[in-house]
Design a protein around this motif. Sequence first.
Motif, PDB file in Angstrom:
ATOM      1  N   UNK A 168      68.059  60.537  18.346  1.00 15.75           N
ATOM      2  CA  UNK A 168      66.935  60.107  19.183  1.00 15.75           C
ATOM      3  C   UNK A 168      65.867  59.409  18.344  1.00 15.75           C
ATOM      4  N   UNK A 169      65.486  60.026  17.228  1.00 13.55           N
ATOM      5  CA  UNK A 169      64.443  59.422  16.380  1.00 13.55           C
ATOM      6  C   UNK A 169      64.932  58.116  15.750  1.00 13.55           C
ATOM      7  N   UNK A 170      66.213  58.058  15.380  1.00 13.47           N
ATOM      8  CA  UNK A 170      66.764  56.831  14.791  1.00 13.47           C
ATOM      9  C   UNK A 170      66.810  55.702  15.823  1.00 13.47           C
ATOM     10  N   UNK A 171      67.167  56.048  17.069  1.00 16.97           N
ATOM     11  CA  UNK A 171      67.198  55.043  18.126  1.00 16.97           C
ATOM     12  C   UNK A 171      65.800  54.500  18.403  1.00 16.97           C
ATOM     13  N   UNK A 172      64.813  55.386  18.409  1.00 20.25           N
ATOM     14  CA  UNK A 172      63.429  54.946  18.634  1.00 20.25           C
ATOM     15  C   UNK A 172      62.963  54.032  17.495  1.00 20.25           C
ATOM     16  N   UNK A 173      63.317  54.400  16.252  1.00 22.25           N
ATOM     17  CA  UNK A 173      62.942  53.570  15.108  1.00 22.25           C
ATOM     18  C   UNK A 173      63.598  52.195  15.197  1.00 22.25           C
ATOM     19  N   UNK A 174      64.835  52.155  15.686  1.00 22.62           N
ATOM     20  CA  UNK A 174      65.525  50.878  15.842  1.00 22.62           C
ATOM     21  C   UNK A 174      64.845  50.021  16.909  1.00 22.62           C
ATOM     22  N   UNK A 175      64.465  50.634  18.016  1.00 26.19           N
ATOM     23  CA  UNK A 175      63.737  49.912  19.073  1.00 26.19           C
ATOM     24  C   UNK A 175      62.433  49.336  18.516  1.00 26.19           C
ATOM     25  N   UNK A 176      61.731  50.131  17.753  1.00 22.42           N
ATOM     26  CA  UNK A 176      60.471  49.673  17.143  1.00 22.42           C
ATOM     27  C   UNK A 176      60.714  48.484  16.224  1.00 22.42           C
ATOM     28  N   UNK A 177      61.764  48.561  15.420  1.00 24.41           N
ATOM     29  CA  UNK A 177      62.095  47.467  14.488  1.00 24.41           C
ATOM     30  C   UNK A 177      62.430  46.183  15.246  1.00 24.41           C
ATOM     31  N   UNK A 178      63.286  46.295  16.255  1.00 25.36           N
ATOM     32  CA  UNK A 178      63.690  45.106  17.018  1.00 25.36           C
ATOM     33  C   UNK A 178      62.502  44.520  17.762  1.00 25.36           C
ATOM     34  N   UNK A 179      61.693  45.380  18.352  1.00 26.63           N
ATOM     35  CA  UNK A 179      60.537  44.913  19.125  1.00 26.63           C
ATOM     36  C   UNK A 179      59.541  44.163  18.245  1.00 26.63           C
ATOM     37  N   UNK A 180      59.408  44.573  16.984  1.00 21.88           N
ATOM     38  CA  UNK A 180      58.479  43.893  16.081  1.00 21.88           C
ATOM     39  C   UNK A 180      58.927  42.458  15.799  1.00 21.88           C
ATOM     40  N   UNK A 181      60.240  42.202  15.923  1.00 23.08           N
ATOM     41  CA  UNK A 181      60.761  40.863  15.692  1.00 23.08           C
ATOM     42  C   UNK A 181      60.693  39.983  16.934  1.00 23.08           C
ATOM     43  N   UNK A 196      75.367  67.420  27.839  1.00 22.07           N
ATOM     44  CA  UNK A 196      75.892  68.599  28.502  1.00 22.07           C
ATOM     45  C   UNK A 196      75.710  68.506  30.010  1.00 22.07           C
ATOM     46  N   UNK A 197      74.475  68.264  30.439  1.00 21.39           N
ATOM     47  CA  UNK A 197      74.161  68.102  31.855  1.00 21.39           C
ATOM     48  C   UNK A 197      73.296  66.852  32.017  1.00 21.39           C
ATOM     49  N   UNK A 198      73.331  66.288  33.218  1.00 29.71           N
ATOM     50  CA  UNK A 198      72.600  65.039  33.450  1.00 29.71           C
ATOM     51  C   UNK A 198      71.102  65.217  33.266  1.00 29.71           C
ATOM     52  N   UNK A 199      70.585  66.402  33.602  1.00 32.73           N
ATOM     53  CA  UNK A 199      69.147  66.645  33.452  1.00 32.73           C
ATOM     54  C   UNK A 199      68.714  66.515  31.997  1.00 32.73           C
ATOM     55  N   UNK A 200      69.597  66.918  31.078  1.00 33.68           N
ATOM     56  CA  UNK A 200      69.285  66.791  29.658  1.00 33.68           C
ATOM     57  C   UNK A 200      69.122  65.322  29.279  1.00 33.68           C
ATOM     58  N   UNK A 201      70.018  64.485  29.757  1.00 32.88           N
ATOM     59  CA  UNK A 201      69.948  63.050  29.476  1.00 32.88           C
ATOM     60  C   UNK A 201      68.670  62.443  30.043  1.00 32.88           C
ATOM     61  N   UNK A 202      68.297  62.869  31.250  1.00 35.14           N
ATOM     62  CA  UNK A 202      67.085  62.335  31.871  1.00 35.14           C
ATOM     63  C   UNK A 202      65.846  62.698  31.065  1.00 35.14           C
ATOM     64  N   UNK A 203      65.802  63.920  30.540  1.00 38.15           N
ATOM     65  CA  UNK A 203      64.665  64.350  29.721  1.00 38.15           C
ATOM     66  C   UNK A 203      64.596  63.526  28.437  1.00 38.15           C
ATOM     67  N   UNK A 204      65.767  63.324  27.803  1.00 39.63           N
ATOM     68  CA  UNK A 204      65.805  62.515  26.575  1.00 39.63           C
ATOM     69  C   UNK A 204      65.281  61.111  26.842  1.00 39.63           C
ATOM     70  N   UNK A 205      65.767  60.501  27.929  1.00 38.36           N
ATOM     71  CA  UNK A 205      65.318  59.142  28.247  1.00 38.36           C
ATOM     72  C   UNK A 205      63.830  59.119  28.578  1.00 38.36           C
ATOM     73  N   UNK A 206      63.373  60.055  29.396  1.00 37.59           N
ATOM     74  CA  UNK A 206      61.960  60.077  29.791  1.00 37.59           C
ATOM     75  C   UNK A 206      61.048  60.176  28.574  1.00 37.59           C
ATOM     76  N   UNK A 208      61.778  59.231  25.457  1.00 36.69           N
ATOM     77  CA  UNK A 208      61.854  57.971  24.723  1.00 36.69           C
ATOM     78  C   UNK A 208      61.064  56.875  25.428  1.00 36.69           C
ATOM     79  N   UNK A 209      61.215  56.808  26.750  1.00 38.01           N
ATOM     80  CA  UNK A 209      60.529  55.767  27.522  1.00 38.01           C
ATOM     81  C   UNK A 209      59.016  55.941  27.465  1.00 38.01           C
ATOM     82  N   UNK A 210      58.557  57.193  27.512  1.00 36.80           N
ATOM     83  CA  UNK A 210      57.118  57.456  27.449  1.00 36.80           C
ATOM     84  C   UNK A 210      56.547  57.039  26.102  1.00 36.80           C
ATOM     85  N   UNK A 211      57.238  57.396  25.016  1.00 36.01           N
ATOM     86  CA  UNK A 211      56.770  57.020  23.676  1.00 36.01           C
ATOM     87  C   UNK A 211      56.805  55.508  23.488  1.00 36.01           C
TER      88      UNK A 211
END
Length: 298
Positions: A168-181, A196-206, A208-211
């Motif tokens: 998760x942190x590596x993906x966010x760092x990659x988004x930050x790097x690409x966005x700067x370009x 494991x469950x879809x709710x877990x994925x939704x929390x992870x995305x939420x 990331x999207x908020x940050x």
Amino acid sequence: MTDPIHDQAEGLRRLLVQDFVRIVTITSGNAGTGKTTTVINLAAFLTRNGKNVLVIDENVGANNLSATLGISAHRDLLDVIRRDKTLDQVIISRGEGLHILPAGRGMRVLDKLSAGDRAHLIGCFARLAQPMDVVLIDAAPRRSSRLLPLNFTGHELLIVVSPEPNSITSAYALIKHINSQHQGKQRFHILVNKTGIKAEAQIIFDNMASAAMQYLDVSLDFMGAIPSDDKLCLGRAVAEAFPVAASAAAFRCAAESLTNWPCQEGESPRLERFIQCLLQSNQGNQSSRASAMTAGSW
């Protein structure tokens, strides 16, 4: 639920765009997220839906897409650049509608090509015998991909992330790097894999999207979640091996979502124009690196 009117309007719009091709780079912030497996399974479902799919494999070595599928790729995009082979001779056809271009060695020399080599490569893609509907690019790991600085209207980025904190942190760092370009012009789609469950994925995305919105002013798109159901075979698409598995249903939905992404405004995305922009981006990066080295010498 999709809007039928929107789908009809989008379909009509694509009919009016000559040689429209959907171009998606699939990447991740670190290894082990299932990036290549995602490419294989998206391609399988897209071809089942009647799409001609070209998979460009930017990786080299034992873990690239060809090796994962058990394909012996004796030629590469570099052989096309050197004029030893035509592009059609290098592309591997596998099943109905699926075409694979091993490109790792060729991608590594894009910033060193002469004007004649660049014109030759663009012409090769313009004359490709089989028209493509979708291009999926299995990107090189992390920030090493030649696709990340690409500024092209029709280019989409799909980032695969798993529930592990480092992913998760590596993906966010990659988004930050690409966005700067790209100064906020790039669109990011997020696919949460091995959940494991879809709710877990939704929390992870939420989270990331908020940050991303708060700190980068970037809006992320949730493409969906792939459950970890032990049915994902490395050498085969889950659509072929376990068509009724939960992961198969999830990849089917993800492929449908990809197909229905709206066109971006601007020039019509054509494959040869994409290659032209890719070459220009890599030439620009070479100039930037040369300038930085010159400045450092002072």
